[in-house]
Design a protein around this motif. Sequence first.
Motif, PDB file in Angstrom:
ATOM      1  N   GLY A 127       0.725  -1.118  -0.233  1.00 51.93           N
ATOM      2  CA  GLY A 127      -0.078  -0.077  -0.086  1.00 51.93           C
ATOM      3  C   GLY A 127       0.894   1.272  -0.034  1.00 51.93           C
ATOM      4  O   GLY A 127       0.180   2.212  -0.218  1.00 51.93           O
ATOM      5  N   VAL A 128       2.195   1.154   0.049  1.00 52.98           N
ATOM      6  CA  VAL A 128       3.159   2.167   0.120  1.00 52.98           C
ATOM      7  C   VAL A 128       2.756   3.172  -1.204  1.00 52.98           C
ATOM      8  O   VAL A 128       3.150   4.468  -0.910  1.00 52.98           O
ATOM      9  CB  VAL A 128       4.397   2.065   0.413  1.00 52.98           C
ATOM     10  CG1 VAL A 128       4.532   1.211   1.601  1.00 52.98           C
ATOM     11  CG2 VAL A 128       5.138   1.381  -0.707  1.00 52.98           C
ATOM     12  N   ALA A 129       2.661   2.865  -2.201  1.00 55.23           N
ATOM     13  CA  ALA A 129       2.550   3.537  -3.465  1.00 55.23           C
ATOM     14  C   ALA A 129       1.106   3.911  -4.007  1.00 55.23           C
ATOM     15  O   ALA A 129       1.092   4.516  -5.098  1.00 55.23           O
ATOM     16  CB  ALA A 129       3.121   2.689  -4.541  1.00 55.23           C
ATOM     17  N   THR A 130       0.213   3.815  -2.860  1.00 55.47           N
ATOM     18  CA  THR A 130      -0.994   4.287  -3.361  1.00 55.47           C
ATOM     19  C   THR A 130      -1.751   5.066  -2.024  1.00 55.47           C
ATOM     20  O   THR A 130      -1.340   4.967  -0.985  1.00 55.47           O
ATOM     21  CB  THR A 130      -1.964   2.839  -3.311  1.00 55.47           C
ATOM     22  OG1 THR A 130      -2.157   2.191  -2.035  1.00 55.47           O
ATOM     23  CG2 THR A 130      -1.774   2.058  -4.629  1.00 55.47           C
ATOM     24  N   GLU A 131      -2.712   6.059  -2.565  1.00 52.93           N
ATOM     25  CA  GLU A 131      -3.386   6.771  -1.412  1.00 52.93           C
ATOM     26  C   GLU A 131      -4.153   6.046  -0.780  1.00 52.93           C
ATOM     27  O   GLU A 131      -5.219   5.186  -1.181  1.00 52.93           O
ATOM     28  CB  GLU A 131      -4.082   7.950  -2.157  1.00 52.93           C
ATOM     29  CG  GLU A 131      -3.234   9.079  -2.876  1.00 52.93           C
ATOM     30  CD  GLU A 131      -2.481  10.063  -1.813  1.00 52.93           C
ATOM     31  OE1 GLU A 131      -2.762   9.703  -0.582  1.00 52.93           O
ATOM     32  OE2 GLU A 131      -1.851  10.821  -2.399  1.00 52.93           O
ATOM     33  N   ARG A 132      -4.229   5.763   0.602  1.00 55.43           N
ATOM     34  CA  ARG A 132      -5.024   4.848   1.392  1.00 55.43           C
ATOM     35  C   ARG A 132      -5.114   5.525   2.703  1.00 55.43           C
ATOM     36  O   ARG A 132      -4.326   5.976   3.403  1.00 55.43           O
ATOM     37  CB  ARG A 132      -3.993   3.656   1.652  1.00 55.43           C
ATOM     38  CG  ARG A 132      -4.580   2.466   2.387  1.00 55.43           C
ATOM     39  CD  ARG A 132      -3.870   1.169   2.282  1.00 55.43           C
ATOM     40  NE  ARG A 132      -4.459   0.291   3.102  1.00 55.43           N
ATOM     41  CZ  ARG A 132      -4.122  -0.138   4.432  1.00 55.43           C
ATOM     42  NH1 ARG A 132      -3.363   0.626   5.057  1.00 55.43           N
ATOM     43  NH2 ARG A 132      -4.518  -1.218   5.190  1.00 55.43           N
ATOM     44  N   THR A 133      -6.270   5.594   3.291  1.00 54.04           N
ATOM     45  CA  THR A 133      -6.801   5.995   4.503  1.00 54.04           C
ATOM     46  C   THR A 133      -6.604   4.550   5.476  1.00 54.04           C
ATOM     47  O   THR A 133      -7.482   3.688   5.324  1.00 54.04           O
ATOM     48  CB  THR A 133      -8.260   6.650   4.749  1.00 54.04           C
ATOM     49  OG1 THR A 133      -8.064   7.694   3.700  1.00 54.04           O
ATOM     50  CG2 THR A 133      -8.597   7.073   5.947  1.00 54.04           C
ATOM     51  N   PRO A 134      -5.674   4.540   6.460  1.00 55.71           N
ATOM     52  CA  PRO A 134      -5.879   3.484   7.215  1.00 55.71           C
ATOM     53  C   PRO A 134      -6.964   3.206   8.147  1.00 55.71           C
ATOM     54  O   PRO A 134      -7.321   4.106   8.637  1.00 55.71           O
ATOM     55  CB  PRO A 134      -4.614   3.752   8.317  1.00 55.71           C
ATOM     56  CG  PRO A 134      -4.304   5.015   8.205  1.00 55.71           C
ATOM     57  CD  PRO A 134      -4.692   5.591   6.812  1.00 55.71           C
TER      58      PRO A 134
END
Length: 698
Positions: A127-134
Amino acid sequence: MNSNLVRVLDGNVFVLSEDNGDIEATVLNPVGFFDFDTRFLSVWRLTLDGDRLNALSLAERDYLQLRFFLVPGAPTHYVDSKCSMIRERMITGGALEERLTVLNHHHVPVEYTVRLDVGSDFAPIPGVATERTPPGRRYQRVQERGLRLGYLRERFQRETVVTSSEPVRVDERGFTWTVRLAPKQVWTTTLRVETLVLRPDGVEVRDRLERRARATAGERQQDLAGWLSRTPQLSCDWGALTDVYRRSLVDLAALRYSPLTLPEQVMPAAGLPWAATITGRDSILTSFMALPVASELASGTVRMLGLNQGAVLDDFRDEEPGKILREFRYGEMVAFEERPQSPYYGSADATPLYVILLDEYERWTGDADLVREFEDEARAALRWIDEYGDLLGDGYVRYLRRNERTGVTNQGWKDSPEAICYADGRLPGPPLATCELQGYAYDAKLRGARMARKFWGDPAYADRLEREAEALRERFDRDFWIADRGYYALALDGDGRQVDALASNMGHLLWSGIVPAERAQQMAAHLLGPRLFSGWGIRSLATEQERYNPLGYHLGAVWPFDNALIAWGLRRYGLADEAGRVAEAMVDASTYFHGRLPEAFAGYPRELTEYPVRFPTANGPQAMATAAPFLLLRALLGLEAAGEHLLMAPRVPARFGRVELLDVPGRWGTRDVIGSGLAHLGADGLSGGAGRPARHPG
């Protein structure tokens, strides 16, 4: 990914940072401190009196230690800096240690404010290369001389604990030191960053899983020295070959790690930053190529992948009985089944490649015990080829993902969505039978037959496998050969039609031996022709194909491992000139990457760019690219294991001059191999050489 990032690593534990040591992670710049498939630091920013620091120089001690020499503000010719800083970074015992040193160059006392901003997003590597809300909750806790950062989502918990050896003011965002220095005085503090994998009751899970303590920096330095002393020693008149060889040995040592379930074994992680984990294809091919220098990697890979071999039908993980895994991860997205890598089996090539590696390992080492120990796993892999790999019952290995939401569409080594295409750019319908899969299956059956006859006491099974291999060879040549173009189709589509793109995949057919001898020269002409050969290597897809793109990951980029396998295949068919051209191009390209072959580089023609163009998102170091020089060297020297002997047939291009590979280990003990491109040159610029017993027989 920024190609100028610097790194220290220990297997699948690693740090990526800017050249001043700072970490400020973004989607486009995936820096951080990573462990257990999680980013434990995403912010690590150092300032002096509020000024950012700039690097004067950087000292790298192999992969073990980095030293940054820094000054505040922008360096200038007109103002002498009155102070400087040194950051010394290493991984020791699985933790990150960083020593900060402030040097006062002024002739008067000074007071400085040193600030280190610290933060973690605890992002899973996928997920580091995508916009992601944890989905979980992050927290910070200030401690005496320390800061504890955490992330909690139901039963999933990770923590980062940062401590300072010197007194410090700590807040939830980092550390502040007030440093008072007399003239010419020095101040230092050591920071330690530990990662925790916790159960809800606070118990550290990894301490219970890891049955061997992680090595300290000193132990790792000793291990590297021992590793380098055990590998064959290379000398060559062309320094570029010795440089890439040495760099590859060091990088491969860095990528070794011991799986939790096999703490005494080592296998290669696939690469940084996206693939620092257990893989099937990458670990197998890396181990295959590295057999002349580090056969223990093959043993660990065979064991680990055999233990995790597919046993049931599971659509989510694309698992089938006998199938070898594609990838194994531990992070948050896997824990909550947002991704299937627990493990995931979506690759059609790893299973026949597993059999190939097991057989080649025994040929090289004489370790028949491993072949007998993993007989059931090898038989299950061979059974998978016919029972589950042959989706249409037409005798070809095909793939079709069953996990349609998060599974991989293309399940060969070219796994990007558009990688398998017609020459006119159309995408074929599944299930696809790519050409190299058939070569792998052919080779696996023949190797399985050898093991069955020699070690498993089953000559009837061996005879059957040989008959099946011969039938596949005849069927393949009939159905895949495009007669009016003189090459093999990239694939057959779901309706049996030839996917006619000209691609590098067919070079793997030479490695497998499925190609009739009379077709090899024609294939080589395509592989070394201007459409596929860039001057720096063989492109993944030829120019003039509709989807060709020199920056296309599998649509025109040059892959060193791909080239190494093709070179070895060319040599297998007696095409030493062509194999030498590929090897020379690869070694030449390595000089533009500081002696480290990247995962891939752009496919621009040499005459256009005059240097190989770095591929923007390539892993580095990447295990298969790291091992490629070993197989290229094997192709140049014609090394082949035959019974208790190492056969040698050096054919070395003139540019290499004299090549000596000393103390090559195997079932024969150790041997020295010498080849020369200087003496007795023929019109083709290649020459022979000689082999001799080692001066220090093993």
